[in-house]
Design a protein around this motif. Structure first.
Motif, PDB file in Angstrom:
ATOM      1  N   LEU A  33       5.287  -5.148  -9.839  1.00  0.00           N
ATOM      2  CA  LEU A  33       5.981  -4.069  -9.368  1.00  0.00           C
ATOM      3  C   LEU A  33       5.560  -2.930  -8.408  1.00  0.00           C
ATOM      4  N   SER A  34       4.057  -3.077  -8.588  1.00  0.00           N
ATOM      5  CA  SER A  34       3.219  -2.185  -7.714  1.00  0.00           C
ATOM      6  C   SER A  34       3.072  -2.724  -6.181  1.00  0.00           C
ATOM      7  N   ALA A  35       3.460  -4.035  -6.188  1.00  0.00           N
ATOM      8  CA  ALA A  35       3.393  -4.368  -4.613  1.00  0.00           C
ATOM      9  C   ALA A  35       4.537  -3.899  -3.846  1.00  0.00           C
ATOM     10  N   TRP A  36       4.347  -4.017  -2.460  1.00  0.00           N
ATOM     11  CA  TRP A  36       5.530  -3.483  -1.520  1.00  0.00           C
ATOM     12  C   TRP A  36       5.161  -4.143  -0.336  1.00  0.00           C
ATOM     13  N   PRO A  37       6.259  -4.377   0.318  1.00  0.00           N
ATOM     14  CA  PRO A  37       6.154  -5.175   1.822  1.00  0.00           C
ATOM     15  C   PRO A  37       5.389  -4.170   3.015  1.00  0.00           C
ATOM     16  N   ASP A  38       4.857  -4.811   3.952  1.00  0.00           N
ATOM     17  CA  ASP A  38       3.895  -4.250   4.832  1.00  0.00           C
ATOM     18  C   ASP A  38       4.709  -3.235   5.795  1.00  0.00           C
ATOM     19  N   PRO A  42       4.441 -10.036   4.153  1.00  0.00           N
ATOM     20  CA  PRO A  42       3.173 -10.046   3.262  1.00  0.00           C
ATOM     21  C   PRO A  42       3.020  -8.682   2.388  1.00  0.00           C
ATOM     22  N   LEU A  43       2.813  -8.853   1.196  1.00  0.00           N
ATOM     23  CA  LEU A  43       2.793  -7.711   0.265  1.00  0.00           C
ATOM     24  C   LEU A  43       1.329  -7.051  -0.005  1.00  0.00           C
ATOM     25  N   ARG A  44       1.721  -5.615   0.058  1.00  0.00           N
ATOM     26  CA  ARG A  44       0.611  -4.464  -0.051  1.00  0.00           C
ATOM     27  C   ARG A  44       0.380  -3.986  -1.411  1.00  0.00           C
ATOM     28  N   VAL A  45      -0.772  -3.760  -1.724  1.00  0.00           N
ATOM     29  CA  VAL A  45      -1.108  -3.167  -3.239  1.00  0.00           C
ATOM     30  C   VAL A  45      -2.089  -2.108  -2.691  1.00  0.00           C
ATOM     31  N   GLY A  46      -2.137  -1.269  -3.731  1.00  0.00           N
ATOM     32  CA  GLY A  46      -2.875   0.050  -3.606  1.00  0.00           C
ATOM     33  C   GLY A  46      -4.522  -0.429  -4.252  1.00  0.00           C
ATOM     34  N   THR A  47      -5.480   0.489  -3.854  1.00  0.00           N
ATOM     35  CA  THR A  47      -6.902   0.315  -4.416  1.00  0.00           C
ATOM     36  C   THR A  47      -7.217   1.414  -5.143  1.00  0.00           C
ATOM     37  N   THR A  48      -7.983   1.219  -6.002  1.00  0.00           N
ATOM     38  CA  THR A  48      -8.937   2.347  -6.891  1.00  0.00           C
ATOM     39  C   THR A  48     -10.245   2.693  -6.500  1.00  0.00           C
ATOM     40  N   HIS A  49     -10.516   3.786  -6.199  1.00  0.00           N
ATOM     41  CA  HIS A  49     -11.911   4.164  -6.013  1.00  0.00           C
ATOM     42  C   HIS A  49     -12.332   5.559  -6.738  1.00  0.00           C
ATOM     43  N   VAL A 100     -11.880 -27.124   1.478  1.00  0.00           N
ATOM     44  CA  VAL A 100     -11.587 -27.951   2.541  1.00  0.00           C
ATOM     45  C   VAL A 100     -11.223 -27.266   3.817  1.00  0.00           C
ATOM     46  N   GLU A 101     -10.724 -26.183   3.724  1.00  0.00           N
ATOM     47  CA  GLU A 101     -10.478 -25.417   4.931  1.00  0.00           C
ATOM     48  C   GLU A 101     -11.350 -24.538   5.167  1.00  0.00           C
ATOM     49  N   ALA A 102     -12.030 -24.632   6.533  1.00  0.00           N
ATOM     50  CA  ALA A 102     -13.283 -23.568   6.950  1.00  0.00           C
ATOM     51  C   ALA A 102     -12.901 -22.273   6.941  1.00  0.00           C
ATOM     52  N   SER A 103     -11.662 -22.037   7.062  1.00  0.00           N
ATOM     53  CA  SER A 103     -11.271 -20.530   7.487  1.00  0.00           C
ATOM     54  C   SER A 103      -9.867 -20.407   7.230  1.00  0.00           C
ATOM     55  N   ILE A 104      -9.185 -19.410   6.867  1.00  0.00           N
ATOM     56  CA  ILE A 104      -8.060 -18.701   6.765  1.00  0.00           C
ATOM     57  C   ILE A 104      -7.878 -17.600   7.668  1.00  0.00           C
ATOM     58  N   LEU A 105      -6.381 -17.172   8.260  1.00  0.00           N
ATOM     59  CA  LEU A 105      -6.044 -16.045   8.764  1.00  0.00           C
ATOM     60  C   LEU A 105      -5.542 -15.146   7.864  1.00  0.00           C
ATOM     61  N   ILE A 106      -6.191 -13.896   8.022  1.00  0.00           N
ATOM     62  CA  ILE A 106      -5.714 -12.589   7.127  1.00  0.00           C
ATOM     63  C   ILE A 106      -5.201 -11.743   8.185  1.00  0.00           C
ATOM     64  N   PRO A 107      -3.999 -11.051   7.973  1.00  0.00           N
ATOM     65  CA  PRO A 107      -3.451 -10.401   9.032  1.00  0.00           C
ATOM     66  C   PRO A 107      -3.792  -8.786   8.713  1.00  0.00           C
ATOM     67  N   LEU A 108      -3.774  -8.209   9.729  1.00  0.00           N
ATOM     68  CA  LEU A 108      -3.922  -6.815   9.798  1.00  0.00           C
ATOM     69  C   LEU A 108      -2.865  -5.769   9.371  1.00  0.00           C
ATOM     70  N   PRO A 109      -2.940  -4.999   8.293  1.00  0.00           N
ATOM     71  CA  PRO A 109      -1.948  -4.398   8.018  1.00  0.00           C
ATOM     72  C   PRO A 109      -1.187  -3.565   9.041  1.00  0.00           C
ATOM     73  N   ARG A 110      -0.082  -3.112   9.054  1.00  0.00           N
ATOM     74  CA  ARG A 110       0.485  -2.492  10.155  1.00  0.00           C
ATOM     75  C   ARG A 110       0.073  -1.009  10.438  1.00  0.00           C
ATOM     76  N   ASP A 111      -0.259  -0.488   9.176  1.00  0.00           N
ATOM     77  CA  ASP A 111      -0.727   0.821   9.201  1.00  0.00           C
ATOM     78  C   ASP A 111      -2.380   1.005   8.926  1.00  0.00           C
ATOM     79  N   PHE A 112      -3.082  -0.232   9.197  1.00  0.00           N
ATOM     80  CA  PHE A 112      -4.593  -0.146   9.196  1.00  0.00           C
ATOM     81  C   PHE A 112      -5.150   0.440  10.381  1.00  0.00           C
TER      82      PHE A 112
END
Length: 666
Positions: free
Chosen positions: A240-245, A374-381, A424-436
């Motif tokens: 429930l803590s995840a949300w769309p980009d 893609p689903l976003r989550v928060g971080t703890t610091h 097996v796959e040498a690389s993957i694509l990670i999207p840049l969040p729209r608010d990053f």
């Protein structure tokens, strides 16, 4: 009630001393901003209570704009809730008396989509400011710094701790007239001030992890409709803590005013710099802050992220050794338990910042909802929850741009970063969040570096100049405030009158130095901190400590200054104004064809008499070797002699000796 908290007693004394100084209070505190915010919220909440049909989506948006905790979720709340449903729900939460406070906070976070405990706790406090406190991360952290152990996401326990503090706070005189701020709002300002001045502490296990009996009952998981783009989707497999980009949301007027006030408590900046930077970031640009060393570029970058947009600033410093491996990442060999060789991914700084924003699957890919978002989550610091992470790159000029940032250029253009993966796959694509966003810093003395930046990087980065402060009163207040706070953080009892005396001697000479050479606030702050710390050791006169501080912290910033202004400064620090002006007259007479004497005269005129500086500039634009103009230059110097009393000429023999030694080595 705990009356033996030494941190609380000391903080209250410092708070009342600060607030009793009208000039300092107006510069460093934001009572007026808080009062205006309360007035706006009361206007809309009175409508919600007394005339609900008139409370519409615009009223809801205005309320969310004024809630600090709602800035990241504002758009989701507006789009994910039907107005016809959310208005009576909010009214029942805020104004119905059928449920207890504990029951309200156990039930309502699940009834209003995207509005969690923090948002409702803040709204409850504003709506009932005379009886209840405003829940916020800053207030929660402030209570913990003062000695209370308060769990997160528990408004009733937060309110009890706040009531304990209120009883202690009311034992002394209030710092604002009651007509200006309600008591609870005044205490909220106090806790915000504590959060910005007291040294941070790691939360205790009790504070960061409430026991099961303390936690509110979780709402039943809903397999239907968290609405996004007007369509329902199934969230049974996602937390429930995840949300769309989402794109970067603009801060509301209250958030912007508060952030500006907090940033300007720490940096002497005109509001236009903060607003220009914010506008570029909202427009989708990444940012490069340029300016002289020590002007606070790195500090501003972190504050733009944390204070203005409410995201965690991940700060890294570029080095000459950086390569794609350091920026994006790569595979590293590891020895297994039985000695076998295996490979794992070591994320670079950009990849590490990106992955902290996403809900990741076990294979490292970004999880998506059934709509494909893609689903976003928060971080703890350090015990604090953040809804996102931005990357701050300090001293970008240190890195070899072409070697280190090639893959980043592609990512900034395409919106996805190709990262390595073991398997097996040498690389993957990670999207840049729209608010990053990425914010980098670049020293002005490395301005030539701008011409070596890739065109792709220039297209994606906006450039904002952070100039040396122009508001001298504001800078002096900030210098004193930050010095006292820094010494307090080190556990040192600073002598404020002695620091004020040192600042009064240092600042005029610093202003003169700025006429010849860019000089930021940071070296002045470091010099004052040295004086304050060295005073704890005793036995040495304050004027000697100040000279030691100048030699250690300020003179190294003058690297690259030409001989003539250095000789001028050496003469002035011996207390010899007339000799310094005679030195400049001799240079004009015997080396008039050299542009340096005229540049030095122009700098001196800019400090003593700006109106005369334009006349010197006219001479500089003329043929510099024309002897007929020499008399005009000497006439202007004579005009400056009439103002020589304003020229700082302290007797600093140690500083003068150091400058003489430098000149002798050249």
């Amino acid at each position: 009630m705990n009356r033996t908290l030494p941190a609380l007693k000391e903080a209250l004394e410092d708070w009342r001393d600060l607030a009793s100084d009208r000039d300092a209070a107006e510069s460093l505190l934001d009572f007026d901003v808080a009062a205006q915010r309360l007035e706006r919220l009361r206007l809309h909440l009175d409508k919600l209570r007394g005339d609900p049909p008139q409370f519409d989506a615009m009223d809801l948006a205005a309320v969310l704009d004024d809630l600090s905790s709602a800035q990241r979720q504002r758009q989701q709340i507006l789009e994910g809730n039907e107005v016809e449903v959310v208005v009576p729900t909010l009214r029942a939460f805020l104004f119905d008396d059928e449920e207890s406070l504990e029951e309200k906070f156990a039930a309502y976070p699940a009834r209003i989509r995207y509005a969690g405990h923090a948002i409702l706790g803040e709204l409850w406090g504003w709506a009932h400011i005379e009886q209840w406190p405003i829940y916020s991360q800053r207030a929660l952290t402030g209570l913990r710094l003062l000695g209370w152990e308060v769990p997160k996401q528990d408004y009733p326990l937060f309110a009890r701790a706040f009531a304990d503090l209120r009883a202690f706070y009311e034992e002394g005189a209030r710092v604002t007239p009651s007509a200006k701020l309600p008591l609870h709002l005044e205490i909220d300002q106090f806790l915000s001030w504590v959060n910005g001045t007291m040294p941070a502490q790691r939360p205790t296990p009790e504070a960061s992890a409430p026991s099961p009996s303390e936690r509110p009952r979780p709402a039943q998981r809903r397999s239907y409709a968290l609405r996004e783009f007007g369509a329902p989707y199934d969230v049974s497999s996602a937390p429930l803590s995840a949300w769309p980009d989402q794109p970067l949301a603009p801060p509301g007027p209250a958030r912007l005013a508060e952030a500006e006030a907090r940033i300007r408590q720490q940096l002497a900046l005109p509001p236009a710099v903060i607003r220009r930077a914010a506008a570029h970031l909202l427009a989708g640009r990444h940012l490069i802050l340029t300016g002289a060393p020590g002007t606070g570029k790195s500090h501003l970058a972190t504050l733009l992220a944390s204070e203005l947009f409410g995201v965690h600033p991940m700060l890294v410093t570029a080095t000459a050794e950086w390569s794609t491996f350091d920026v994006v990442g790569g595979l590293v060999p590891l020895a297994g338990a039985e000695g076998q060789l295996r490979y794992d991914v070591r994320p670079g700084v950009v990849y590490e910042a990106l992955r902290r924003n996403w809900l990741l699957a076990e294979d490292g890919t970004v999880r998506r909802d059934p709509e494909g978002q893609p689903l976003r989550v928060g971080t703890t610091h350090e015990g604090r929850q953040w809804p996102g992470v931005w990357l701050i790159i300090d001293e970008l000029n240190r890195a070899d741009v072409d070697k280190a940032f090639g893959d980043l250029f592609t990512a900034l253009e395409s919106g996805t970063l190709r990262v390595p993966r073991a398997g097996v796959e040498a690389s993957i694509l990670i999207p840049l969040p729209r608010d990053f966003r990425i914010i980098a810093t670049l020293n002005t003395r490395d301005r030539h570096f701008l011409f070596t930046l890739s065109d792709a990087l220039k297209r994606r980065f906006a450039f904002v100049e952070v100039e040396t402060p122009t508001d001298t009163d504001e800078e002096r207040a900030i210098l004193l405030h930050r010095t006292l706070a820094a010494l307090h953080e080190q556990g040192l009892a600073a002598e404020e009158p002695a620091l004020q005396s040192a600042l009064a001697q240092l600042y005029p000479m610093a202003q003169l130095l700025r006429a010849f050479h860019p000089l930021g606030t940071a070296p002045l702050l470091a010099a004052l901190r040295y004086v304050g710390a060295a005073q704890q050791l005793g036995a040495v006169k304050d004027e000697v400590l100040l000279q030691e501080a100048i030699i250690a912290e300020i003179l190294p910033q003058l690297e690259g200054m030409r001989d003539l202004p250095l000789r001028l400064l050496a003469t002035l620090t011996r207390g010899e104004r007339d000799a310094a002006l005679a030195l400049l007259a001799d240079a004009l007479t015997h080396a008039y064809g050299d542009p340096l004497p005229l540049r030095t005269l122009h700098a001196l005129a800019g400090f003593l008499a700006p109106a005369l500086a334009e006349r010197v500039a006219t001479l500089q634009r003329s043929a510099p070797s024309d002897p007929a103009l020499l008399n005009e230059a000497l006439t202007l110097l004579d005009a400056l002699r009439a103002r020589a009393d304003a020229l700082p000429a302290p007797r600093w023999p140690q500083v003068a000796a150091q400058l003489d030694a430098w000149l002798a080595e050249r």
